[in-house]
Scaffold this motif. Structure first.
Motif, PDB file in Angstrom:
ATOM      1  N   LEU A   1       0.813  -1.213   0.000  1.00 15.49           N
ATOM      2  CA  LEU A   1       0.000   0.000   0.000  1.00 15.49           C
ATOM      3  C   LEU A   1       0.848   1.265   0.000  1.00 15.49           C
ATOM      4  N   SER A   2       2.120   1.158   0.390  1.00 19.32           N
ATOM      5  CA  SER A   2       2.974   2.345   0.429  1.00 19.32           C
ATOM      6  C   SER A   2       3.169   2.934  -0.965  1.00 19.32           C
ATOM      7  N   ALA A   3       2.946   2.120  -1.987  1.00 16.36           N
ATOM      8  CA  ALA A   3       3.127   2.599  -3.359  1.00 16.36           C
ATOM      9  C   ALA A   3       1.860   3.223  -3.933  1.00 16.36           C
ATOM     10  N   VAL A   4       0.777   3.269  -3.152  1.00 14.40           N
ATOM     11  CA  VAL A   4      -0.498   3.821  -3.627  1.00 14.40           C
ATOM     12  C   VAL A   4      -0.707   5.187  -2.988  1.00 14.40           C
ATOM     13  N   PRO A   5      -0.853   6.248  -3.771  1.00  6.86           N
ATOM     14  CA  PRO A   5      -1.052   7.577  -3.169  1.00  6.86           C
ATOM     15  C   PRO A   5      -2.380   7.658  -2.437  1.00  6.86           C
ATOM     16  N   ASP A   6      -2.367   8.335  -1.279  1.00 12.14           N
ATOM     17  CA  ASP A   6      -3.603   8.534  -0.520  1.00 12.14           C
ATOM     18  C   ASP A   6      -3.994  10.015  -0.525  1.00 12.14           C
ATOM     19  N   THR A   7      -3.610  10.691  -1.581  1.00  9.15           N
ATOM     20  CA  THR A   7      -3.903  12.122  -1.754  1.00  9.15           C
ATOM     21  C   THR A   7      -4.716  12.305  -3.036  1.00  9.15           C
ATOM     22  N   GLY A   8      -4.822  13.535  -3.468  1.00  5.84           N
ATOM     23  CA  GLY A   8      -5.535  13.845  -4.697  1.00  5.84           C
ATOM     24  C   GLY A   8      -4.916  13.243  -5.938  1.00  5.84           C
ATOM     25  N   GLU A   9      -3.689  12.740  -5.830  1.00  5.27           N
ATOM     26  CA  GLU A   9      -3.056  12.077  -6.963  1.00  5.27           C
ATOM     27  C   GLU A   9      -3.603  10.680  -7.179  1.00  5.27           C
ATOM     28  N   ASN A  10      -4.322  10.131  -6.197  1.00 12.77           N
ATOM     29  CA  ASN A  10      -4.890   8.792  -6.363  1.00 12.77           C
ATOM     30  C   ASN A  10      -5.844   8.783  -7.556  1.00 12.77           C
ATOM     31  N   ILE A  11      -5.750   7.753  -8.380  1.00 17.50           N
ATOM     32  CA  ILE A  11      -6.530   7.725  -9.620  1.00 17.50           C
ATOM     33  C   ILE A  11      -8.025   7.644  -9.351  1.00 17.50           C
ATOM     34  N   ALA A  12      -8.441   7.096  -8.206  1.00 13.40           N
ATOM     35  CA  ALA A  12      -9.867   7.046  -7.890  1.00 13.40           C
ATOM     36  C   ALA A  12     -10.414   8.451  -7.646  1.00 13.40           C
ATOM     37  N   ILE A  13      -9.638   9.292  -6.956  1.00 14.16           N
ATOM     38  CA  ILE A  13     -10.067  10.680  -6.764  1.00 14.16           C
ATOM     39  C   ILE A  13     -10.076  11.416  -8.095  1.00 14.16           C
ATOM     40  N   ARG A  14      -9.082  11.189  -8.930  1.00 13.28           N
ATOM     41  CA  ARG A  14      -9.061  11.831 -10.244  1.00 13.28           C
ATOM     42  C   ARG A  14     -10.272  11.416 -11.077  1.00 13.28           C
ATOM     43  N   ALA A  15     -10.670  10.153 -10.946  1.00 11.60           N
ATOM     44  CA  ALA A  15     -11.860   9.688 -11.651  1.00 11.60           C
ATOM     45  C   ALA A  15     -13.111  10.395 -11.131  1.00 11.60           C
ATOM     46  N   GLY A  16     -13.207  10.513  -9.814  1.00 11.12           N
ATOM     47  CA  GLY A  16     -14.356  11.191  -9.233  1.00 11.12           C
ATOM     48  C   GLY A  16     -14.445  12.641  -9.645  1.00 11.12           C
ATOM     49  N   ARG A  17     -13.333  13.313  -9.647  1.00 16.72           N
ATOM     50  CA  ARG A  17     -13.320  14.720 -10.062  1.00 16.72           C
ATOM     51  C   ARG A  17     -13.706  14.851 -11.536  1.00 16.72           C
TER      52      ARG A  17
END
Length: 308
Positions: free
Chosen positions: A66-82
């Motif tokens: 999980l350390s390789a997965v961003p937990d900020t706005g760079e996360n692709i799930a947040i980018r998808a939501g936006r």
């Protein structure tokens, strides 16, 4: 009147490439691809809730870094939501919870699965009823593999992989996945390929693969598998080539690099054969293995658990 749900959970699958044919780089830097995707029974689950601002929290299976997965706005799930909110002209945000069962940087499109799951989950949460055509178009802006994560099953991918057309697949396939603790850089794999194959032919899918899928025979499918990046990955990482040999020695019908690696796949005849191959791989010291069915559905809403 139907009230909107307070949360929505979506499951999205990992992908493998039964064939991955790579052309010379285009003017935009992307490589034209001809590939056959297959969705396999390894999943990320994503849950969304309305929130005052975007956030993401992560959990995962033991082999997922999980350390390789961003937990900020760079996360692709947040980018998808936006992207979905912007498409509909909305000023909304959500809390996203992701439980990852797909290895990170494993060549199985775990990030793309998360993006597809976010699109489906938020579309349902906000009752947007976005058309399939528009969801696929949004998905293509997020990554080459995201449209297939929506579609699932077995499909041809073209362009840079984002143009997806479902295929007839009469097989009930089983694969053993051998995961790696050390990732492989996709840009480096393509750079190595460009160096070693400076003038590749136009990428096309072989008819033998389409026939094998329609026929449903594992031996025929084994003969038609192929990945243009496999040779460069095995040259860079001899341990992956050794793992492939171990799987074949364990009785697998075929060995194949998953995407740009480093996960190595082993085609098996059925579920019992897959469990046997997985057990033999574990006996040979490969402790990160999983037997998975294919093809499976793309991103789909999970039923809500009943309240006790």
């Amino acid at each position: 009147m139907t009230l909107p749900p307070d949360q929505v959970s979506v499951r999205a699958p990992a992908k493998i490439n039964l064939q991955l044919r790579v052309g010379a780089p285009r003017s935009d830097g992307f490589h034209p691809l001809a590939t056959v995707y297959q969705a396999v029974g390894l999943y990320d689950d994503l849950t969304v809730r309305e929130a005052a601002e975007w956030s993401v929290s992560l959990a995962g299976d033991e082999w997922v870094d999980l350390s390789a997965v961003p937990d900020t706005g760079e996360n692709i799930a947040i980018r998808a939501g936006r992207a979905l909110a912007a498409y509909h002209g909305l000023e909304r945000s959500a809390r996203i919870e992701i439980r990852k069962g797909i290895p990170v940087a494993g060549g199985m499109a775990g990030g793309s699965a998360d993006a597809a799951a976010a699109l489906v989950a938020l579309d349902r949460l906000w009752d947007l009823r976005t058309s399939d055509h528009d969801l696929l178009a949004l998905a293509a802006t997020l990554g080459s593999d995201v449209p297939f994560a929506l579609v699932g099953g077995t499909a041809v991918g073209s362009g840079r992989g984002e143009l997806v057309e479902p295929l007839t697949d009469h097989g009930e396939w089983w694969w053993v996945c051998r995961f790696s603790q050390e990732g492989l850089s996709t840009p480096k794999m393509y750079a190595d390929y460009d160096r070693d194959v400076p003038c590749p032919p136009e990428p096309v899918i072989e008819e033998a693969l389409l026939d094998a899928l329609a026929g449903g025979d594992a031996e025929d499918l084994a003969d038609a598998l192929g990945n243009d990046l496999q040779a460069v990955a095995f040259a860079r990482r001899p341990d992956l080539a050794a793992a492939a040999d171990d799987g074949l020695d364990a009785g697998a019908v075929a060995a194949l690099l998953s995407g740009s690696g480093p996960t190595v796949l082993f085609l098996c005849r059925n579920a019992d054969h897959a469990r046997t191959v997985a057990g033999e791989m574990i006996a040979r010291g490969h402790d990160r293995v999983a037997a998975v069915p294919a093809p499976v559905a793309g991103a789909h809403v999970l039923p809500k658990e009943p309240k006790l």
